[in-house]
Motif scaffolding. Structure first.
Motif, PDB file in Angstrom:
ATOM      1  N   ILE A  98       0.916  -1.246   0.139  1.00 20.02           N
ATOM      2  CA  ILE A  98      -0.075  -0.091  -0.027  1.00 20.02           C
ATOM      3  C   ILE A  98       0.938   1.273   0.014  1.00 20.02           C
ATOM      4  O   ILE A  98       0.616   2.251  -0.791  1.00 20.02           O
ATOM      5  CB  ILE A  98      -1.091   0.087   1.163  1.00 20.02           C
ATOM      6  N   LEU A  99       1.854   1.335   0.902  1.00 17.05           N
ATOM      7  CA  LEU A  99       2.809   2.388   0.775  1.00 17.05           C
ATOM      8  C   LEU A  99       3.271   2.633  -0.657  1.00 17.05           C
ATOM      9  O   LEU A  99       3.532   3.746  -1.206  1.00 17.05           O
ATOM     10  CB  LEU A  99       4.004   2.323   1.644  1.00 17.05           C
ATOM     11  N   GLU A 100       3.851   1.912  -1.297  1.00 14.07           N
ATOM     12  CA  GLU A 100       4.222   1.555  -2.418  1.00 14.07           C
ATOM     13  C   GLU A 100       3.165   2.215  -3.731  1.00 14.07           C
ATOM     14  O   GLU A 100       3.317   2.760  -4.410  1.00 14.07           O
ATOM     15  CB  GLU A 100       4.906   0.524  -3.084  1.00 14.07           C
ATOM     16  N   ALA A 101       1.855   1.614  -3.474  1.00 18.71           N
ATOM     17  CA  ALA A 101       0.893   1.998  -4.316  1.00 18.71           C
ATOM     18  C   ALA A 101       0.338   3.228  -4.214  1.00 18.71           C
ATOM     19  O   ALA A 101      -0.453   3.899  -5.000  1.00 18.71           O
ATOM     20  CB  ALA A 101      -0.264   1.169  -4.013  1.00 18.71           C
ATOM     21  N   SER A 102       1.031   4.081  -3.221  1.00 18.39           N
ATOM     22  CA  SER A 102       0.395   5.620  -3.136  1.00 18.39           C
ATOM     23  C   SER A 102       1.136   6.322  -4.116  1.00 18.39           C
ATOM     24  O   SER A 102       1.009   7.534  -4.353  1.00 18.39           O
ATOM     25  CB  SER A 102       1.188   5.753  -1.594  1.00 18.39           C
ATOM     26  N   HIS A 103       2.459   5.635  -4.557  1.00 17.10           N
ATOM     27  CA  HIS A 103       2.918   6.346  -5.576  1.00 17.10           C
ATOM     28  C   HIS A 103       3.786   7.743  -5.092  1.00 17.10           C
ATOM     29  O   HIS A 103       3.952   8.871  -5.887  1.00 17.10           O
ATOM     30  CB  HIS A 103       2.428   6.534  -7.029  1.00 17.10           C
ATOM     31  N   ASN A 104       4.016   7.701  -3.842  1.00 20.21           N
ATOM     32  CA  ASN A 104       4.633   8.978  -3.145  1.00 20.21           C
ATOM     33  C   ASN A 104       5.938   8.439  -2.979  1.00 20.21           C
ATOM     34  O   ASN A 104       6.145   7.451  -1.982  1.00 20.21           O
ATOM     35  CB  ASN A 104       3.785   9.442  -1.884  1.00 20.21           C
ATOM     36  N   PRO A 105       7.169   8.789  -3.370  1.00 16.09           N
ATOM     37  CA  PRO A 105       8.484   8.264  -3.211  1.00 16.09           C
ATOM     38  C   PRO A 105       8.679   8.237  -1.665  1.00 16.09           C
ATOM     39  O   PRO A 105       9.658   7.229  -1.312  1.00 16.09           O
ATOM     40  CB  PRO A 105       9.383   9.274  -4.310  1.00 16.09           C
ATOM     41  N   VAL A 106       8.198   9.172  -1.087  1.00 15.36           N
ATOM     42  CA  VAL A 106       8.609   9.068   0.637  1.00 15.36           C
ATOM     43  C   VAL A 106       7.979   7.767   1.246  1.00 15.36           C
ATOM     44  O   VAL A 106       8.774   7.471   2.056  1.00 15.36           O
ATOM     45  CB  VAL A 106       8.172  10.535   1.284  1.00 15.36           C
ATOM     46  N   PHE A 107       6.765   7.824   0.931  1.00 16.71           N
ATOM     47  CA  PHE A 107       6.122   6.736   1.548  1.00 16.71           C
ATOM     48  C   PHE A 107       6.826   5.210   1.217  1.00 16.71           C
ATOM     49  O   PHE A 107       7.143   4.570   1.921  1.00 16.71           O
ATOM     50  CB  PHE A 107       4.515   6.709   1.321  1.00 16.71           C
ATOM     51  N   ALA A 108       6.980   5.244  -0.118  1.00 18.92           N
ATOM     52  CA  ALA A 108       7.343   4.144  -0.600  1.00 18.92           C
ATOM     53  C   ALA A 108       8.713   3.953   0.046  1.00 18.92           C
ATOM     54  O   ALA A 108       9.254   2.527   0.366  1.00 18.92           O
ATOM     55  CB  ALA A 108       7.574   4.184  -2.127  1.00 18.92           C
ATOM     56  N   GLY A 109       9.731   5.007   0.077  1.00 16.40           N
ATOM     57  CA  GLY A 109      10.978   4.584   0.765  1.00 16.40           C
ATOM     58  C   GLY A 109      10.883   4.529   2.152  1.00 16.40           C
ATOM     59  O   GLY A 109      11.673   3.483   2.667  1.00 16.40           O
ATOM     60  N   LEU A 110       9.965   4.765   2.951  1.00 13.46           N
ATOM     61  CA  LEU A 110       9.901   4.396   4.326  1.00 13.46           C
ATOM     62  C   LEU A 110       9.403   2.963   4.446  1.00 13.46           C
ATOM     63  O   LEU A 110       9.894   2.308   5.287  1.00 13.46           O
ATOM     64  CB  LEU A 110       8.771   5.282   5.054  1.00 13.46           C
ATOM     65  N   GLY A 111       8.541   2.412   3.599  1.00 13.26           N
ATOM     66  CA  GLY A 111       8.269   1.034   3.422  1.00 13.26           C
ATOM     67  C   GLY A 111       9.358   0.168   3.615  1.00 13.26           C
ATOM     68  O   GLY A 111       9.454  -0.822   4.167  1.00 13.26           O
ATOM     69  N   LYS A 112      10.487   0.501   2.550  1.00 16.71           N
ATOM     70  CA  LYS A 112      11.475  -0.386   2.588  1.00 16.71           C
ATOM     71  C   LYS A 112      12.327  -0.315   3.893  1.00 16.71           C
ATOM     72  O   LYS A 112      12.983  -1.163   4.159  1.00 16.71           O
ATOM     73  CB  LYS A 112      12.353   0.003   1.272  1.00 16.71           C
ATOM     74  N   LEU A 113      12.570   0.967   4.305  1.00 14.70           N
ATOM     75  CA  LEU A 113      13.297   1.218   5.362  1.00 14.70           C
ATOM     76  C   LEU A 113      12.909   0.513   6.471  1.00 14.70           C
ATOM     77  O   LEU A 113      13.692   0.125   7.366  1.00 14.70           O
ATOM     78  CB  LEU A 113      13.194   2.745   5.449  1.00 14.70           C
ATOM     79  N   ILE A 114      11.527   0.450   6.991  1.00 17.59           N
ATOM     80  CA  ILE A 114      10.850   0.176   8.140  1.00 17.59           C
ATOM     81  C   ILE A 114      10.525  -1.364   8.159  1.00 17.59           C
ATOM     82  O   ILE A 114       9.818  -1.699   8.997  1.00 17.59           O
ATOM     83  CB  ILE A 114      10.025   1.081   8.695  1.00 17.59           C
ATOM     84  N   LYS A 115      11.104  -2.144   7.234  1.00 19.25           N
ATOM     85  CA  LYS A 115      10.508  -3.469   6.783  1.00 19.25           C
ATOM     86  C   LYS A 115      10.712  -4.193   8.298  1.00 19.25           C
ATOM     87  O   LYS A 115       9.806  -4.994   8.605  1.00 19.25           O
ATOM     88  CB  LYS A 115      11.218  -4.007   5.626  1.00 19.25           C
ATOM     89  N   HIS A 116      12.112  -4.228   8.905  1.00 19.05           N
ATOM     90  CA  HIS A 116      12.363  -4.787   9.865  1.00 19.05           C
ATOM     91  C   HIS A 116      11.645  -4.735  11.264  1.00 19.05           C
ATOM     92  O   HIS A 116      11.145  -5.182  11.987  1.00 19.05           O
ATOM     93  CB  HIS A 116      13.919  -4.989  10.268  1.00 19.05           C
ATOM     94  N   ALA A 117      11.239  -3.193  11.202  1.00 15.03           N
ATOM     95  CA  ALA A 117      10.601  -2.760  12.353  1.00 15.03           C
ATOM     96  C   ALA A 117       9.100  -3.174  12.387  1.00 15.03           C
ATOM     97  O   ALA A 117       8.385  -3.534  13.555  1.00 15.03           O
ATOM     98  CB  ALA A 117      10.686  -1.098  12.581  1.00 15.03           C
TER      99      ALA A 117
END
Length: 263
Positions: A169-188
Motif C-alpha cells: 500500500i505504501l508503494e501503491a501511493s506512488h509517493n516516493p517518501v512513503f514508498a521509501g519508508l516502507g523499505k526502510l522500516i521492513k524489519h521494524a
C-alpha cells in the motif's frame, strides 16, 4: 521482559557476517540494544575487546566509530566510550533495524512505530485508492491472500504476508517518501507484528480489517480507505496494550509505556 541474571547475549552471528568488521559492529550493536551494555555505561576497555574478538585496534576502532555515527556510543575524555541513552539511537538506521529484528521486540519502540503509522498509513491508503495501478492492486491482493491462507502455526509466514500488504500500500501511493519508508522500516514492521499477532482471535479481527482496507482501495474510495487503515492500526495498538497487560510491565521501558497509556 527483565532477566534477573542480566540481559542474555545475542547470537554471535560470525558465520553470516561478510567481514570481521561487520561481525564486530553487529555484535556490539546488538549488545547495546539488548541492554547487555546498559545506557550510560562504558564499553569494556579497548584491549579487552581486541582480545575477545581477536582483532587489531584499527578494526575495533572502525566499528566503534560506526556505532558512534549511529548514535549508540559517545566518547568522553577520562570516561571512555559510553553507551548513549536510547533516545539518541538512530533506530531508523538500516543496520540498527536489522539488529533489532534479531532481538526480542522493544515494546516502547513498537508503540512509537504504531503512532507513526497512524500518521502515515491512512494517508498512504488514501493515495493508493486514488493512484494504484492494476499491478499495485494485484500485489496487495496477493499479500492479503497469503495472510488468509498461511497456516495458523506459521507465524513467520503470516508476518511476511502482513508486511508485504502494508509495504504494498505504501508503494501503491506512488509517493516516493512513503514508498521509501516502507523499505526502510521492513524489519521494524516485522517486530511490531511479532508482538501484535499473538492469538487466533486477534489475527481474525486484523484480517477482517485488512480486507476492509483492500476493498476501499479497490473501489477507489480514498476517504473510506484512510478511515479503515486508521482503524486497522488501532487494532494493532489495542493488541499491543493487551499483550503488555498479559505479560506485565517489569522492564523500565514497558513501565513507561504502560504509564503513558494510562495517562
Amino acid at each position: 521482559m527483565t532477566n534477573t541474571d542480566g540481559p542474555i547475549l545475542p547470537p554471535d552471528g560470525r558465520e553470516s557476517a561478510t567481514s570481521v568488521r561487520e561481525w564486530i559492529l553487529s555484535t556490539l550493536g546488538k549488545r547495546i540494544l539488548c541492554g547487555h551494555y546498559p545506557e550510560g555505561a562504558a564499553l569494556p576497555i579497548e584491549a579487552d575487546l581486541c582480545t575477545e574478538f581477536d582483532v587489531s585496534r584499527t578494526v575495533l576502532r572502525e566499528a566503534v566509530k560506526m556505532l558512534t555515527a549511529k548514535g549508540l556510543l559517545v566518547s568522553r575524555k577520562r570516561a571512555g566510550t559510553l553507551v548513549r541513552s536510547a533516545s539518541n539511537w538512530n533506530r531508523l538506521d538500516a543496520d540498527v533495524l536489522s539488529w533489532m529484528g534479531s532481538l526480542d521486540p522493544d515494546p516502547v519502540f513498537v508503540r512509537g512505530l504504531l503512532e507513526a503509522r497512524l500518521a502515515i498509513e491512512p494517508a498512504s491508503a488514501r493515495l493508493a485508492a486514488m493512484r494504484s495501478t492494476s499491478m499495485d492492486l494485484a500485489t496487495i491482493e496477493a499479500a492479503y491472500h497469503a495472510m488468509r491462507t498461511t497456516p495458523t502455526d506459521d507465524l513467520a509466514g503470516r508476518i511476511a504476508a502482513d508486511v508485504a500488504f502494508h509495504i504494498g500500500i505504501l508503494e501503491a501511493s506512488h509517493n516516493p517518501v512513503f514508498a521509501g519508508l516502507g523499505k526502510l522500516i521492513k524489519h521494524a514492521l516485522e517486530d511490531s507484528f511479532r508482538l501484535t499477532t499473538r492469538t487466533t482471535e486477534s489475527y481474525s479481527r486484523a484480517l477482517r480489517a485488512h480486507g476492509d482496507v483492500l476493498e476501499a482501495i479497490r473501489l477507489r474510495q480514498p476517504d473510506i480507505a484512510s478511515e479503515r487503515m486508521r482503524a486497522l492500526v488501532d487494532v494493532a495498538m489495542v493488541d499491543l496494550l493487551h499483550h503488555l497487560a498479559m505479560v506485565g510491565t517489569d522492564s523500565p521501558g514497558e513501565q513507561a509505556l504502560a504509564s503513558a497509556s494510562e495517562g
